[in-house]
Design an enzyme around this catalytic site. Structure first.
Site, PDB file in Angstrom:
ATOM      1  N   ASP A 135      43.888 -10.634  -6.041  1.00  0.00           N
ATOM      2  CA  ASP A 135      43.561 -10.339  -7.570  1.00  0.00           C
ATOM      3  C   ASP A 135      44.963 -10.444  -8.232  1.00  0.00           C
ATOM      4  O   ASP A 135      45.763  -9.994  -7.591  1.00  0.00           O
ATOM      5  CB  ASP A 135      42.836  -9.232  -7.556  1.00  0.00           C
ATOM      6  CG  ASP A 135      42.127  -9.000  -9.001  1.00  0.00           C
ATOM      7  OD1 ASP A 135      40.978  -9.150  -9.024  1.00  0.00           O
ATOM      8  OD2 ASP A 135      42.718  -8.667 -10.015  1.00  0.00           O
ATOM      9  N   ARG A 194      28.969  -1.155 -19.364  1.00  0.00           N
ATOM     10  CA  ARG A 194      28.938  -2.475 -19.971  1.00  0.00           C
ATOM     11  C   ARG A 194      27.646  -2.811 -20.585  1.00  0.00           C
ATOM     12  O   ARG A 194      26.570  -2.710 -19.931  1.00  0.00           O
ATOM     13  CB  ARG A 194      29.515  -3.818 -19.140  1.00  0.00           C
ATOM     14  CG  ARG A 194      30.711  -3.723 -18.785  1.00  0.00           C
ATOM     15  CD  ARG A 194      31.176  -4.759 -17.772  1.00  0.00           C
ATOM     16  NE  ARG A 194      30.456  -4.520 -16.471  1.00  0.00           N
ATOM     17  CZ  ARG A 194      30.379  -5.604 -15.466  1.00  0.00           C
ATOM     18  NH1 ARG A 194      31.107  -6.568 -15.594  1.00  0.00           N
ATOM     19  NH2 ARG A 194      29.733  -5.213 -14.140  1.00  0.00           N
ATOM     20  N   CYS A 202      25.424  -7.830 -16.067  1.00  0.00           N
ATOM     21  CA  CYS A 202      24.830  -9.254 -15.405  1.00  0.00           C
ATOM     22  C   CYS A 202      23.683  -9.886 -16.442  1.00  0.00           C
ATOM     23  O   CYS A 202      23.881 -10.720 -17.173  1.00  0.00           O
ATOM     24  CB  CYS A 202      24.329  -8.807 -14.105  1.00  0.00           C
ATOM     25  SG  CYS A 202      25.611  -8.812 -13.018  1.00  0.00           S
ATOM     26  N   PHE A 243      23.089 -11.601  -4.896  1.00  0.00           N
ATOM     27  CA  PHE A 243      22.155 -10.824  -5.650  1.00  0.00           C
ATOM     28  C   PHE A 243      22.175  -9.368  -5.339  1.00  0.00           C
ATOM     29  O   PHE A 243      21.237  -8.719  -4.946  1.00  0.00           O
ATOM     30  CB  PHE A 243      20.690 -11.260  -4.653  1.00  0.00           C
ATOM     31  CG  PHE A 243      20.606 -12.948  -4.746  1.00  0.00           C
ATOM     32  CD1 PHE A 243      20.154 -13.696  -5.982  1.00  0.00           C
ATOM     33  CD2 PHE A 243      20.820 -13.824  -3.607  1.00  0.00           C
ATOM     34  CE1 PHE A 243      19.936 -14.829  -5.756  1.00  0.00           C
ATOM     35  CE2 PHE A 243      20.840 -15.059  -3.847  1.00  0.00           C
ATOM     36  CZ  PHE A 243      20.153 -15.458  -4.890  1.00  0.00           C
ATOM     37  N   LEU A 244      23.281  -9.123  -5.835  1.00  0.00           N
ATOM     38  CA  LEU A 244      23.631  -7.412  -5.532  1.00  0.00           C
ATOM     39  C   LEU A 244      22.805  -6.610  -6.743  1.00  0.00           C
ATOM     40  O   LEU A 244      23.009  -7.037  -7.699  1.00  0.00           O
ATOM     41  CB  LEU A 244      25.085  -7.103  -5.849  1.00  0.00           C
ATOM     42  CG  LEU A 244      26.164  -7.978  -4.693  1.00  0.00           C
ATOM     43  CD1 LEU A 244      27.534  -7.475  -4.827  1.00  0.00           C
ATOM     44  CD2 LEU A 244      25.430  -7.798  -3.154  1.00  0.00           C
ATOM     45  N   ARG A 245      22.663  -5.309  -6.244  1.00  0.00           N
ATOM     46  CA  ARG A 245      21.899  -4.203  -7.210  1.00  0.00           C
ATOM     47  C   ARG A 245      23.065  -3.122  -7.154  1.00  0.00           C
ATOM     48  O   ARG A 245      23.521  -2.772  -6.148  1.00  0.00           O
ATOM     49  CB  ARG A 245      20.848  -3.811  -6.959  1.00  0.00           C
ATOM     50  CG  ARG A 245      19.705  -4.923  -6.787  1.00  0.00           C
ATOM     51  CD  ARG A 245      18.649  -4.207  -5.976  1.00  0.00           C
ATOM     52  NE  ARG A 245      18.819  -3.847  -4.512  1.00  0.00           N
ATOM     53  CZ  ARG A 245      18.286  -3.046  -3.769  1.00  0.00           C
ATOM     54  NH1 ARG A 245      17.281  -2.466  -4.358  1.00  0.00           N
ATOM     55  NH2 ARG A 245      18.637  -2.982  -2.519  1.00  0.00           N
ATOM     56  N   ASN A 299      17.630 -13.646 -12.611  1.00  0.00           N
ATOM     57  CA  ASN A 299      18.101 -12.555 -13.399  1.00  0.00           C
ATOM     58  C   ASN A 299      17.022 -12.729 -14.839  1.00  0.00           C
ATOM     59  O   ASN A 299      16.415 -11.808 -15.253  1.00  0.00           O
ATOM     60  CB  ASN A 299      19.394 -12.908 -14.013  1.00  0.00           C
ATOM     61  CG  ASN A 299      20.301 -11.926 -13.010  1.00  0.00           C
ATOM     62  OD1 ASN A 299      19.807 -11.366 -12.062  1.00  0.00           O
ATOM     63  ND2 ASN A 299      21.560 -12.134 -13.148  1.00  0.00           N
ATOM     64  N   GLY A 359      20.481  -3.453 -19.379  1.00  0.00           N
ATOM     65  CA  GLY A 359      21.815  -3.531 -19.694  1.00  0.00           C
ATOM     66  C   GLY A 359      22.932  -4.039 -18.376  1.00  0.00           C
ATOM     67  O   GLY A 359      22.427  -4.470 -17.879  1.00  0.00           O
TER      68      GLY A 359
END
Length: 433
Positions: free
Chosen positions: A30, A330, A260, A149-151, A208, A257
């Site tokens: 990063d 966010r 994503c 497909f993360l939560r 989504n 919200g």
């Protein structure tokens, strides 16, 4: 395998730690030196249950390290790209600067036959464009798209034990390499779908969009319920018994919200317009509008409960993150409601178990307190806007003893109305009589 993960934000940091847990040798890359320093120390730069432990295990094993120098990833067999795709300023489309930049940088270091795997959520057609971009730069690296497909709040489990793996490929060698990456996951019987680039890209955006539509549908029913005296929670329970519908994501309240769903449905709409198929997803404009209206309704209820004005009235806002078990603010409905009430002149005291620091960066004008008790003390109204367990478990009588007046808005419909009313509260839920 030797693996690199380019982009160590929420998605990348979790993926890097999980790949090390699966036995691979992983380098996370990063450009943010402060972020890399925290990760190297075994501490995530955001709150995600279980991630710090996973990071420390990978670092202690010697299989996981982090750097700001992409050259250190040159020997990797597989490079995962997990950078952000935020909404374009002043537009609905996805900003692909970071994805394009990552592929441009990898073109210079990825060896021929190595695999560059997109994890980021991108508009359909992006992967094919990136292949052309690599070839133009003289790179012979393979490309695949492997959507996540993360939560949030469950990201570690969702990465280590996903409910499916999707490969978008244009070369069988890419499939072979991904099978090696996910060998331990596949051995557990995890479904694997191998398809083309476009389908793999659409799987994520379509999923989504579907979830957002389901949430906004029940919130539209909440609007009808409020106009007719019906109870949207009982309505959802009754609908959810139909196996074709199901109860999950059928919770009326303040809406969705985060980083994503909102920007992804807008980007999907923008891409459909570019493809000349705007009419196919025109309903997503209404999905977005319904979602935003629920925030307005929560504020309207506060005004109603306080006799027509919130000016200089003390309001406790319980929750700031867009969902529990996260510090992500966010596009948070909770934070938006707090800011709107403040804008109307309310004396807002807001609290959250993990979201205060991020909330303060976005709305420094609000008064933040660490404990729910401090927010509730002498308040004229409480508004529960993020369904953290500690707020769901509040004892009504104890809360009433703290407040100036026992009034509460349950903007997530997670409290027992009878129990709160029995304790003397004026209780209002969204979509509940």
């Amino acid at each position: 395998m030797e693996i690199s993960v380019v982009g160590c934000g929420y998605l990348g940091a979790v993926h890097a730690a999980a790949m090390a847990e699966l036995g691979h040798r992983v380098v996370g890359v990063d450009t943010d030196a402060a972020k890399i320093a925290k990760l190297t120390a075994g501490t995530a730069p955001f709150f995600e249950p279980g991630l710090d432990e996973l990071l420390r295990a990978g670092i202690d094993s010697g299989r996981l390290r982090f750097t700001t120098d992409l050259a250190e990833a040159a020997g990797a067999e597989v490079h995962f790209v997990a950078v952000g795709t935020p909404q374009l300023p002043g537009a609905d489309g996805a900003d692909l600067r970071f994805v394009n930049g990552a592929f441009d940088a990898l073109a210079a270091v990825a060896s021929a036959g190595s695999l560059i795997v997109g994890k980021s959520t991108v508009p359909v057609g992006t992967a094919a464009d990136l292949v052309g971009r690599l070839r133009q730069a003289g790179s012979a690296a393979l490309v695949a798209w492997n959507p996540e497909f993360l939560r949030e709040g469950f990201a570690v489990a969702d990465t280590l034990t996903p409910d499916r793996l999707v490969y978008g490929v244009d070369d069988p060698r890419s499939t072979d390499l991904l099978d090696r990456v996910y060998a331990a996951v596949l051995e557990r019987g995890t479904p694997r779908i191998v398809t083309d680039f476009a389908t793999a890209e659409l799987v994520k955006t379509a999923a989504n969009a579907f979830l957002a539509t389901k949430i906004s549908f029940i919130n539209a029913m909440a609007e009808i319920a409020e106009a007719t005296g019906a109870d949207v929670t009982t309505l959802a329970d009754a609908m959810g018994h139909d196996a074709r519908i199901g109860r999950r994501f059928l919770n009326a309240g303040i809406g969705f919200g985060g980083g994503c769903l909102p920007k992804d449905i807008r980007a999907f709409t923008a891409r459909a317009e570019e493809l000349g198929r705007a009419e196919s997803v025109a309903f997503l404009r209404q999905v977005d509008a319904i979602n935003l209206r629920r925030r307005e309704r929560a504020v309207e209820l506060a005004v109603e409960m306080l006799g027509g004005s919130v000016y200089e009235r003390r309001i406790a806002v319980l929750g700031l993150t867009f969902k529990p078990d996260s510090d992500d603010t966010r596009d948070s409905p909770a934070l938006d409601v707090a800011a709107r009430l403040h804008g109307l002149g309310a004396l807002v005291r807001a609290t959250d178990p993990h979201g205060i620091a991020n909330a303060r960066l976005r709305h420094p004008q609000l008064d933040y307190v660490e404990a729910a008790e401090a927010a509730l003390r002498d308040a004229d109204l409480a508004v529960l806007v993020t369904e953290w367990r500690e707020y769901r478990d509040l004892e009504p009588a104890a809360v009433a003893a703290l407040m100036a007046e026992p009034r509460i808005i349950d903007a997530r419909n997670v409290l027992d109305p009878a129990a709160w009313r029995a304790a003397g509260f004026a209780y209002r839920g969204l979509g509940r009589s």
